[in-house]
Design an enzyme around this catalytic site. Structure first.
Site, PDB file in Angstrom:
ATOM      1  CD  GLU A  33      -2.471   1.676  -0.253  1.00 44.77           C
ATOM      2  OE1 GLU A  33      -3.235   0.549  -0.344  1.00 44.77           O
ATOM      3  OE2 GLU A  33      -2.593   2.782  -1.193  1.00 44.77           O
ATOM      4  CB  ILE A 180     -19.867  10.560  -5.520  1.00 41.74           C
ATOM      5  CG1 ILE A 180     -19.292   8.981  -4.677  1.00 41.74           C
ATOM      6  CG2 ILE A 180     -18.922  11.676  -4.404  1.00 41.74           C
ATOM      7  CD1 ILE A 180     -17.799   8.149  -5.384  1.00 41.74           C
ATOM      8  CD  GLU A 199     -26.356  13.796 -14.761  1.00 38.98           C
ATOM      9  OE1 GLU A 199     -26.136  14.092 -13.577  1.00 38.98           O
ATOM     10  OE2 GLU A 199     -26.657  13.092 -15.607  1.00 38.98           O
ATOM     11  CG  ASP A 309     -13.792   0.737  -7.471  1.00 40.14           C
ATOM     12  OD1 ASP A 309     -15.195  -0.138  -7.021  1.00 40.14           O
ATOM     13  OD2 ASP A 309     -13.664   2.037  -6.539  1.00 40.14           O
ATOM     14  CG  HIS A 441     -46.097  -3.545  15.160  1.00 35.53           C
ATOM     15  ND1 HIS A 441     -46.447  -2.665  14.171  1.00 35.53           N
ATOM     16  CD2 HIS A 441     -46.764  -2.670  16.094  1.00 35.53           C
ATOM     17  CE1 HIS A 441     -46.850  -1.864  14.359  1.00 35.53           C
ATOM     18  NE2 HIS A 441     -47.411  -1.668  15.857  1.00 35.53           N
TER      19      HIS A 441
END
Ligand SMILES: Cc1cc2nc3c(=O)[nH]c(=O)nc-3n(C[C@H](O)[C@H](O)[C@H](O)COP(=O)(O)OP(=O)(O)OC[C@H]3O[C@@H](n4cnc5c(N)ncnc54)[C@H](O)[C@@H]3O)c2cc1C
Length: 462
Positions: A33, A180, A199, A309, A441
């Site tokens: 990392e 996001i 948008e 990703d 409930h």
């Protein structure tokens, strides 16, 4: 030089989960990392910090809008932004240190620095080259850019800059009405910013159930967010403290300019693999710049896998985690499995929005016969008691078999409620199975049951 069974590059939810599972399965594991802390985008500049700010700003909203009606008197709290950022950072720290602890517990070596793959079976970190029988690439993603929009992370920011602004801006323009942009836009709207979302498309949150899209946009407008739809941003012009956003309306090509103190560029994310040496290795890529993998997350180069990703599929932490566990199992000779048909998506605004599986649009496109059962939170006693009656649960089932194909929820606790449907879908359940399950409930989950009842003989409280 050390030799490992597995070296994972990247310690986001994909990478750290893969490393832990590999170690649990008896494989000698290291994780590379480059950041100062573990946890990737999600823990450092993504899911966790954004949820901390969403929580804090939601508390303020509750105090301002609902406390008086419940008989809670006194002045609403004011915003101490510096302290809110400290709270956000402490949430990040607790989580990133938690991963460090888990690495130690599972005897995973953290190789600190940026890693590259000089050849299959080797990972270079700094000046050291380590050997690995298997390499997992989990290098994640970065914010997408937009031509004409220059990010300085101060006035024109990505989500990373938006999580650590110097102050709460008076006027914020958000480019992109995706998850996001809307999460962070609603944080700042609650903290007092005038937020305008620009948008390109005619609907927010592309791909989502159209009824949810409409309801969600209406609710966000009620909370003060403004929307300019069908608008193509041409460029931004920024000084040290202000910016102008130039856009063209698609319907008539008319040109407009809007002022902002901060512009948030939130037009999506793209896979990140800079410096990993993929070109030289000849790893096959998709047309969209993702690492191409087969059904077992293997790349075109033997012994190198990729997850999260950086490969195809929804850019979500839990999708990366599932792939992390599965690829570890594949490497250990087991049967790793991810059911891509049952990956929930959640937007953590207030109310939350959650969905899983098919939408009516995808089913229509596929020519499949379906039925819809819908129930409004107005018929849910618990939701009404906490001012959260706006919203609904929609369950979509196969018309012939009653098998659940998808669910779309906008309302209180949607992000948790959706998992009841996920489990049902994993077990191939019908709406009747869900409807016959006793629900406590008063809980929000009764709305899920009522939507399931609505797929059959009808709901009770509607
Ligand atoms: C603002 C924001 C909010 C989000 N909220 C959510 C949410 O609520 N829920 C959700 O599911 N998802 C959310 N996401 C998406 C989520 O963060 C990602 O889907 C997830 O982090 C992907 O995990 P990953 O392991 O693939 O990669 P990442 O988390 O991106 O981690 C990759 C890591 O690899 C490291 N790295 C890269 N290259 C190298 C190299 N060569 N050597 C060493 N290290 C390297 C990087 O430093 C990074 O730490 C959000 C994202 C953002 C930006």
């Amino acid at each position: 030089m050390s030799t490992y069974d597995v070296i994972v590059i990247g310690s986001g939810p994909g990478g750290y989960v893969a490393a832990i599972r590999c170690a649990q399965l008896g494989l000698k594991t290291a994780c590379v990392e480059g950041r100062d802390t573990l946890g990737g985008t999600c823990l450092n500049v993504g899911c966790i910090p954004s949820k901390a700010l969403l929580h804090a700003s939601h508390m303020l909203h509750e105090a301002e809008h609902n406390f008086a009606e419940m008989g809670l008197k006194g002045k609403s709290p004011s915003v101490d932004w510096k302290q809110m950022l400290t709270y956000k950072q402490s949430t990040i720290d607790t989580n990133t240190k938690g991963i460090e602890f888990l690495f130690k517990k599972n005897k995973i070596d953290w190789l600190k620095g940026w890693g590259s793959i000089p050849e299959a079976g080797k990972v270079k970190v700094g000046d050291e080259v380590h050997e690995a029988k298997n390499i997992i690439i989990a290098t994640g993603s970065e914010a997408s850019s937009l031509p004409g929009v220059e990010v300085d992370e101060k006035v024109v920011v990505t989500s990373t800059g938006a999580l650590e602004l110097g102050k709460v801006p008076k006027k914020m323009v958000v480019i992109g009405a995706g998850v996001i942009g809307l999460e962070l836009g609603s944080v700042y709207a609650r903290l007092g910013s005038e937020v305008t979302v620009v948008e390109f498309l005619d609907a927010i949150t592309p791909g989502m159930d159209p009824e949810v899209q409409k309801t969600f946009q209406r609710m966000l407008k009620k909370q003060g967010l403004e929307f300019i739809m069908g608008a193509a941003v041409q460029k931004t012009e920024a000084t040290k403290t202000k910016a102008k956003v130039h856009y063209k309306l698609r319907k008539d090509d008319s040109e407009h300019v809007i002022d902002a103190d901060v512009v948030l560029l939130a037009t999506g994310r793209k896979p990140y693999h800079d410096g990993a040496g993929l070109d030289a290795l000849g790893i096959e890529m998709t047309k969209r710049g993702q690492i191409a993998v087969d059904d077992h997350w293997a790349t075109s180069v033997k012994g190198i896998y990729a997850i999260g990703d950086v490969i195809e599929g929804p850019m979500l932490a839990h999708k990366a985690e599932d792939e992390g566990m599965a690829v570890a199992e594949v490497i250990a000779g087991k049967h790793g499995h991810v059911n891509y048909g049952v990956i929930p998506g959640v937007i953590y605004t207030h109310p939350e929005v959650a969905s899983v599986g098919e939408t009516e649009a995808t089913l229509k496109e596929a020519g499949r016969a379906y039925k819809v059962g819908k129930f409004s939170f107005m018929g849910n006693a618990r939701a009404k008691a906490v001012f959260a009656g706006d919203g609904f649960v929609k369950i979509i089932v196969d018309k012939e078999t009653d098998r659940i194909l998808g669910a779309h929820i906008i309302g209180p606790g949607a992000g948790d409620l959706i998992h009841e449907v996920c489990v049902a879908m994993e077990f191939g359940a019908s709406a009747q199975d869900l409807a016959m399950t006793c629900h406590a409930h008063p809980t929000y989950s009764e709305a899920v049951r009522e939507a399931a009842l609505a797929c059959g003989d009808g709901p009770i409280h509607m």
